[in-house]
Enzyme design. Structure first.
Site, PDB file in Angstrom:
ATOM      1  N   ASP A   1       0.811  -1.221   0.000  1.00  0.00           N
ATOM      2  CA  ASP A   1       0.000   0.000   0.000  1.00  0.00           C
ATOM      3  C   ASP A   1       0.845   1.272   0.000  1.00  0.00           C
ATOM      4  OD1 ASP A   1       0.963  -0.426   2.560  1.00  0.00           O
ATOM      5  OD2 ASP A   1      -0.983  -0.680   3.487  1.00  0.00           O
TER       6      ASP A   1
ATOM      7  N   ASN B   1      -7.266  -2.421  14.459  1.00  0.00           N
ATOM      8  CA  ASN B   1      -8.673  -2.734  14.147  1.00  0.00           C
ATOM      9  C   ASN B   1      -8.798  -3.957  13.233  1.00  0.00           C
ATOM     10  OD1 ASN B   1      -7.836  -1.759  11.702  1.00  0.00           O
ATOM     11  ND2 ASN B   1      -9.216  -0.005  11.636  1.00  0.00           N
TER      12      ASN B   1
ATOM     13  N   HIS C   1      -7.103  -4.544  10.386  1.00  0.00           N
ATOM     14  CA  HIS C   1      -6.900  -4.372   8.948  1.00  0.00           C
ATOM     15  C   HIS C   1      -5.590  -5.006   8.474  1.00  0.00           C
ATOM     16  CE1 HIS C   1      -4.875  -0.174   9.604  1.00  0.00           C
ATOM     17  NE2 HIS C   1      -3.937  -1.024   9.275  1.00  0.00           N
TER      18      HIS C   1
ATOM     19  N   GLU D   1      -9.513  -1.740   5.464  1.00  0.00           N
ATOM     20  CA  GLU D   1     -10.137  -1.429   6.744  1.00  0.00           C
ATOM     21  C   GLU D   1     -11.354  -2.334   6.973  1.00  0.00           C
ATOM     22  OE1 GLU D   1      -8.561   0.311   8.697  1.00  0.00           O
ATOM     23  OE2 GLU D   1      -8.175   2.377   8.100  1.00  0.00           O
TER      24      GLU D   1
HETATM   25  C1  GLP Z   1      -0.520   0.544   8.452  1.00  0.00           C
HETATM   26  C2  GLP Z   1      -0.107  -0.335   7.282  1.00  0.00           C
HETATM   27  C3  GLP Z   1      -0.290  -1.807   7.590  1.00  0.00           C
HETATM   28  C4  GLP Z   1       0.357  -2.134   8.927  1.00  0.00           C
HETATM   29  C5  GLP Z   1      -0.304  -1.311  10.012  1.00  0.00           C
HETATM   30  C6  GLP Z   1       0.246  -1.593  11.403  1.00  0.00           C
HETATM   31  O1  GLP Z   1      -1.892   0.705   8.508  1.00  0.00           O
HETATM   32  N1  GLP Z   1      -0.838  -0.018   6.105  1.00  0.00           N
HETATM   33  O2  GLP Z   1       0.263  -2.592   6.544  1.00  0.00           O
HETATM   34  O3  GLP Z   1       0.227  -3.498   9.197  1.00  0.00           O
HETATM   35  O4  GLP Z   1      -0.094   0.056   9.703  1.00  0.00           O
HETATM   36  O5  GLP Z   1       1.362  -0.822  11.661  1.00  0.00           O
HETATM   37  P1  GLP Z   1       2.370  -1.083  12.833  1.00  0.00           P
HETATM   38  O6  GLP Z   1       3.166  -2.255  12.443  1.00  0.00           O
HETATM   39  O7  GLP Z   1       3.201   0.174  12.904  1.00  0.00           O
HETATM   40  O8  GLP Z   1       1.559  -1.306  14.059  1.00  0.00           O
END
Ligand code: GLP
Length: 248
Positions: A67, A136, A138, A143
Site C-alpha cells: 500500500d 482494528n 486491517h 479497513e
Molecule cells: C498501516 C499499514 C499496515 C500495517 C499497520 C500496522 O496501517 N498499512 O500494513 O500493518 O499500519 O502498523 P504497525 O506495524 O506500525 O503497528
C-alpha cells in the site's frame, strides 16, 4: 494456520526472517509481498544482516508493496516509498526494476490499480506475502468492512487508523485520509502468508483474526481460509489467544 509465539519482538523478527530467507534460498527469483509499519522493521533489519553477513542474495527477488498513501510523493519522509528505501531496499543488492510500490501521486488511480494487479500476475503471483495487522484488524489498508474479495484500489482510512498514524505527522490535518492498497483478494492470492504482530495493542485484533469468526469486520480473519499461513507473534500480541499453540 501455524502460530509461533516468541518471547519478544527481537525473537519474533528473527524467526520471521528465517522464513523469508528460506523462501529466497528456495526460489532466488521469488516474488515477495512487503508491508510497512513498525512491526516488520526488525525483520527487515535481520534480512539486511543476513544479506551482509551470510550473502543472502536479493538480486533476482521481485517485491510488491501492499500500500501507499494517496497524495504523498515518494520523497516524503512519511511515504511508504521513503520508508521502504530507508529501512530496506537501500541496504540490499535488489534490482530497482523489480521494486513495485503503489504510486500515491498517480493521476488515474483506477488505471494504476489495474496495472499493479497485472504486474503481479505477469511475475506469476506473490510467493510469500508479509503482513502486519492494524489494531482494528486491517491488513494492508483494507479497513473493516472491506470486501473480502477486493482487489487493488483506493480506500478511505478509518478514524482509528488516522489516529494511530497521527504520531508520524506534525499535525492531525497532515495525516492522509486515502490510500491505495492491494485488496484482500489480491493478498489471498499469494501462495504463502506470513503475519507478524507484536505488543499488547495488537492482542485483541490477533485473537479475533485467529480465533474469531471470519468476517469483513476483522479483515485479517480471512486468512483462516488460506492454505499456508504462518503467524509469528511476541508474547504480548499472543496474550489474548485461548487455544494452545506449539512450534513443533
Ligand atoms: C498501516 C499499514 C499496515 C500495517 C499497520 C500496522 O496501517 N498499512 O500494513 O500493518 O499500519 O502498523 P504497525 O506495524 O506500525 O503497528
Amino acid at each position: 494456520m501455524r502460530v509461533i509465539i516468541k518471547e519478544n519482538y527481537d525473537e519474533m523478527s528473527k524467526r520471521a526472517a528465517q522464513i523469508v530467507a528460506e523462501q529466497i534460498r528456495l526460489k532466488p527469483d521469488c516474488v515477495l509481498g512487503l508491508a510497512t509499519g513498525s512491526t516488520p522493521l526488525g525483520l527487515y533489519k535481520e534480512l539486511i544482516r543476513l544479506h551482509r553477513e551470510e550473502g543472502l542474495d536479493f538480486s533476482k527477488v521481485i517485491t510488491f508493496n501492499l500500500d501507499e498513501y494517496i497524495g504523498l510523493p515518494p520523497e516524503h519522509p512519511q511515504s511508504y516509498h521513503y520508508f521502504m528505501y530507508q529501512n530496506f531496499f537501500n541496504h540490499l543488492n535488489i534490482d530497482p526494476r523489480f521494486i513495485y510500490i503503489p504510486h500515491g501521486m498517480t493521476q488515474d488511480v483506477e488505471r494504476f490499480c489495474n496495472w499493479y494487479e497485472k504486474e503481479i500476475e505477469r511475475f506469476g503471483g506473490i510467493d510469500l506475502q508479509i503482513l502486519g495487522i492494524g489494531a482494528n484488524g486491517h491488513i494492508g489498508f483494507n479497513e473493516p468492512g472491506s470486501s473480502l474479495g477486493s482487489r487493488t484500489r483506493i480506500k478511505t482510512l478509518t478514524k482509528k487508523t488516522i489516529e494511530d498514524n497521527a504520531r508520524f505527522f506534525e499535525k492531525m490535518e497532515d495525516v492522509p485520509k486515502y490510500a491505495i492498497t492491494m485488496g484482500i483478494g489480491t493478498i489471498m492470492d499469494a501462495k504463502k502468508q506470513l503475519l507478524l504482530a507484536s505488543g499488547k495493542n495488537k492482542a485483541k485484533a490477533i485473537s479475533q483474526a485467529i480465533e474469531g469468526p471470519i468476517s469483513q469486520v476483522v479483515p485479517a480473519s480471512i486468512l483462516q481460509l488460506h492454505r499456508w499461513v504462518t503467524v509469528v507473534l511476541d508474547k504480548d500480541a499472543a496474550s489474548m489467544l485461548k487455544m494452545e499453540y506449539f512450534e513443533e
